[in-house]
Design a protein around this motif. Structure first.
Motif, PDB file in Angstrom:
ATOM      1  N   ARG A   1      14.718  16.610 -62.347  1.00  0.00           N
ATOM      2  CA  ARG A   1      13.807  15.599 -61.773  1.00  0.00           C
ATOM      3  C   ARG A   1      12.691  15.243 -62.754  1.00  0.00           C
ATOM      4  N   LEU A   2      12.282  16.228 -63.565  1.00  0.00           N
ATOM      5  CA  LEU A   2      11.171  16.028 -64.493  1.00  0.00           C
ATOM      6  C   LEU A   2      11.623  15.474 -65.843  1.00  0.00           C
ATOM      7  N   GLY A   3      12.919  15.249 -65.996  1.00  0.00           N
ATOM      8  CA  GLY A   3      13.421  14.670 -67.237  1.00  0.00           C
ATOM      9  C   GLY A   3      13.850  15.677 -68.281  1.00  0.00           C
ATOM     10  N   PHE A   4      14.148  16.919 -67.866  1.00  0.00           N
ATOM     11  CA  PHE A   4      14.576  17.962 -68.801  1.00  0.00           C
ATOM     12  C   PHE A   4      16.017  18.384 -68.518  1.00  0.00           C
ATOM     13  N   LEU A   5      16.732  18.783 -69.563  1.00  0.00           N
ATOM     14  CA  LEU A   5      18.039  19.427 -69.434  1.00  0.00           C
ATOM     15  C   LEU A   5      17.998  20.684 -70.294  1.00  0.00           C
ATOM     16  N   ALA A   6      18.121  21.834 -69.658  1.00  0.00           N
ATOM     17  CA  ALA A   6      18.009  23.105 -70.385  1.00  0.00           C
ATOM     18  C   ALA A   6      19.246  23.350 -71.237  1.00  0.00           C
ATOM     19  N   LEU A   7      19.032  23.814 -72.454  1.00  0.00           N
ATOM     20  CA  LEU A   7      20.116  24.177 -73.361  1.00  0.00           C
ATOM     21  C   LEU A   7      20.317  25.684 -73.408  1.00  0.00           C
ATOM     22  N   ARG A   8      19.185  26.412 -73.329  1.00  0.00           N
ATOM     23  CA  ARG A   8      19.268  27.861 -73.541  1.00  0.00           C
ATOM     24  C   ARG A   8      18.043  28.550 -72.951  1.00  0.00           C
ATOM     25  N   ILE A   9      18.272  29.696 -72.299  1.00  0.00           N
ATOM     26  CA  ILE A   9      17.183  30.547 -71.806  1.00  0.00           C
ATOM     27  C   ILE A   9      17.324  31.897 -72.502  1.00  0.00           C
ATOM     28  N   GLN A  10      16.213  32.454 -72.973  1.00  0.00           N
ATOM     29  CA  GLN A  10      16.284  33.734 -73.671  1.00  0.00           C
ATOM     30  C   GLN A  10      15.100  34.614 -73.296  1.00  0.00           C
ATOM     31  N   THR A  11      15.201  35.904 -73.605  1.00  0.00           N
ATOM     32  CA  THR A  11      14.109  36.832 -73.301  1.00  0.00           C
ATOM     33  C   THR A  11      13.051  36.820 -74.395  1.00  0.00           C
TER      34      THR A  11
ATOM     35  N   MET B   1      16.646   6.327 -51.559  1.00  0.00           N
ATOM     36  CA  MET B   1      16.414   5.073 -50.845  1.00  0.00           C
ATOM     37  C   MET B   1      15.584   4.051 -51.612  1.00  0.00           C
ATOM     38  N   SER B   2      14.934   4.471 -52.695  1.00  0.00           N
ATOM     39  CA  SER B   2      14.078   3.541 -53.440  1.00  0.00           C
ATOM     40  C   SER B   2      14.888   2.656 -54.380  1.00  0.00           C
ATOM     41  N   GLU B   3      14.301   1.502 -54.709  1.00  0.00           N
ATOM     42  CA  GLU B   3      14.920   0.621 -55.695  1.00  0.00           C
ATOM     43  C   GLU B   3      14.595   1.085 -57.109  1.00  0.00           C
ATOM     44  N   TYR B   4      13.631   2.010 -57.235  1.00  0.00           N
ATOM     45  CA  TYR B   4      13.191   2.455 -58.552  1.00  0.00           C
ATOM     46  C   TYR B   4      13.423   3.957 -58.701  1.00  0.00           C
ATOM     47  N   SER B   5      13.252   4.448 -59.913  1.00  0.00           N
ATOM     48  CA  SER B   5      13.329   5.892 -60.140  1.00  0.00           C
ATOM     49  C   SER B   5      11.981   6.518 -59.772  1.00  0.00           C
ATOM     50  N   VAL B   6      11.940   7.854 -59.726  1.00  0.00           N
ATOM     51  CA  VAL B   6      10.692   8.538 -59.389  1.00  0.00           C
ATOM     52  C   VAL B   6       9.735   8.574 -60.583  1.00  0.00           C
ATOM     53  N   ARG B   7      10.237   8.273 -61.777  1.00  0.00           N
ATOM     54  CA  ARG B   7       9.455   8.461 -62.993  1.00  0.00           C
ATOM     55  C   ARG B   7       8.137   7.662 -63.023  1.00  0.00           C
ATOM     56  N   PRO B   8       8.129   6.349 -62.636  1.00  0.00           N
ATOM     57  CA  PRO B   8       6.859   5.616 -62.663  1.00  0.00           C
ATOM     58  C   PRO B   8       5.784   6.247 -61.773  1.00  0.00           C
ATOM     59  N   LEU B   9       6.198   6.748 -60.599  1.00  0.00           N
ATOM     60  CA  LEU B   9       5.232   7.385 -59.698  1.00  0.00           C
ATOM     61  C   LEU B   9       4.714   8.689 -60.279  1.00  0.00           C
ATOM     62  N   LEU B  10       5.621   9.505 -60.810  1.00  0.00           N
ATOM     63  CA  LEU B  10       5.203  10.779 -61.389  1.00  0.00           C
ATOM     64  C   LEU B  10       4.274  10.558 -62.577  1.00  0.00           C
ATOM     65  N   LYS B  11       4.546   9.522 -63.354  1.00  0.00           N
ATOM     66  CA  LYS B  11       3.723   9.233 -64.530  1.00  0.00           C
ATOM     67  C   LYS B  11       2.321   8.809 -64.122  1.00  0.00           C
TER      68      LYS B  11
ATOM     69  N   PHE C   1       0.754   9.405 -61.058  1.00  0.00           N
ATOM     70  CA  PHE C   1       0.012  10.318 -60.197  1.00  0.00           C
ATOM     71  C   PHE C   1       0.064  11.773 -60.653  1.00  0.00           C
ATOM     72  N   GLY C   2       0.924  12.102 -61.607  1.00  0.00           N
ATOM     73  CA  GLY C   2       0.931  13.436 -62.191  1.00  0.00           C
ATOM     74  C   GLY C   2       1.734  14.482 -61.454  1.00  0.00           C
ATOM     75  N   GLY C   3       2.252  14.181 -60.268  1.00  0.00           N
ATOM     76  CA  GLY C   3       3.052  15.152 -59.521  1.00  0.00           C
ATOM     77  C   GLY C   3       3.394  14.588 -58.165  1.00  0.00           C
ATOM     78  N   TRP C   4       4.531  15.001 -57.607  1.00  0.00           N
ATOM     79  CA  TRP C   4       4.985  14.403 -56.353  1.00  0.00           C
ATOM     80  C   TRP C   4       4.023  14.679 -55.205  1.00  0.00           C
ATOM     81  N   THR C   5       3.435  15.866 -55.148  1.00  0.00           N
ATOM     82  CA  THR C   5       2.541  16.195 -54.036  1.00  0.00           C
ATOM     83  C   THR C   5       1.236  15.408 -54.070  1.00  0.00           C
ATOM     84  N   LYS C   6       0.910  14.820 -55.234  1.00  0.00           N
ATOM     85  CA  LYS C   6      -0.325  14.042 -55.353  1.00  0.00           C
ATOM     86  C   LYS C   6      -0.143  12.581 -54.947  1.00  0.00           C
ATOM     87  N   ILE C   7       1.110  12.161 -54.770  1.00  0.00           N
ATOM     88  CA  ILE C   7       1.397  10.743 -54.521  1.00  0.00           C
ATOM     89  C   ILE C   7       0.859  10.242 -53.173  1.00  0.00           C
ATOM     90  N   PRO C   8       1.054  10.968 -52.043  1.00  0.00           N
ATOM     91  CA  PRO C   8       0.558  10.442 -50.767  1.00  0.00           C
ATOM     92  C   PRO C   8      -0.937  10.121 -50.784  1.00  0.00           C
TER      93      PRO C   8
END
Length: 241
Positions: free
Chosen positions: A189-199, A90-100, A102-109
């Motif tokens: 949401r955090l700006g990552f796309l995983a390429l590979r997971i390994q043990t 619903m926002s006109e903007y992306s979540v990135r400016p807020l996350l940058k 406030f450091g995390g979504w739960t800290k925004i309110p």
């Protein structure tokens, strides 16, 4: 929708409205969803460029008041503190400016509450302030997993972490595997796309958004507690994050 159909929808919406539509107008009136737009263009600004349109607000630095008023508008529309998915929709903007900021979504309110109080906006947005206080009250009444307790856990039965909200993982991780799952669930949401997971070390190879239409490969180690990185004697040069 195909890429061409998305472009056609954006141009049709612009023609109907008589101006370059905002991202919110496209998602509401253009029949385009956010996932399709990101898949083909990455950003709304890029989509407008490919359509030969100019956006008034795309790419510019947003001040806190703009972010606050937009976040508060979404809160009023959903009649509660918005989840990250509701805000993205619903926002006109992306979540990135807020996350940058406030450091995390739960800290925004709480950040928004303090901003409104400091700028004299608390009375104008008294209904939003009440929403923030109500959510804080619910969270304070929620189950706690830290601190001392006199209740003994039943042996041989799973123990769950603190209740999370607006997240694919219902309870906070209690082990490294849980952290890995949580990272995977929130990576996009955090700006990552995983390429590979390994043990082996490091656990994950991923691309991270570092600038407009630019990504960089990172080697990521997952730990339940950051101190475990030292306990496991990992070589720092072997990972980036």
């Amino acid at each position: 929708m195909t890429k061409e159909e998305v472009k056609t929808a954006i141009l049709a919406c612009a023609n109907r409205l008589g101006h370059t539509p905002s991202a919110k107008e496209i998602f509401k009136h253009g029949g385009v969803n956010r996932r399709e737009l990101r898949r083909y263009f990455g950003t709304y600004r890029r989509a407008l460029e490919e359509c030969g349109l100019e956006g008034s607000g795309c790419g510019r630095r947003l001040d806190v008041e703009e972010l606050f008023r937009d976040w508060a508008r979404v809160a009023r529309e959903v009649k509660k503190v918005p989840t990250i998915c509701e805000y993205e929709e619903m926002s006109e903007y992306s979540v990135r400016p807020l996350l940058k900021r406030f450091g995390g979504w739960t800290k925004i309110p709480e950040g928004m509450r303090l901003y409104a109080k400091g700028e004299g906006l608390a009375e104008e947005y008294s209904d939003v302030m009440e929403m923030i206080e109500c959510q804080a009250g619910r969270q304070n009444r929620g189950p706690k997993t830290s601190g001392s307790t006199t209740t003994k856990a039943i042996a041989n039965r799973p123990v769950y972490g603190q209740l999370l909200r607006d997240c694919p993982l219902l309870f906070a991780p209690t082990c490294e595997a849980g952290v890995l799952f949580l990272f995977g669930a929130l990576a996009e949401r955090l700006g990552f796309l995983a390429l590979r997971i390994q043990t082996g070390y490091p656990d994950c190879e991923a691309m991270r958004v570092v600038a407009e239409n630019r990504m960089q490969r990172l080697r990521i180690e997952i730990e339940y507690e950051s101190r475990n990185f030292l306990k496991h004697l990992h070589e720092p040069k072997g990972c980036d994050l």
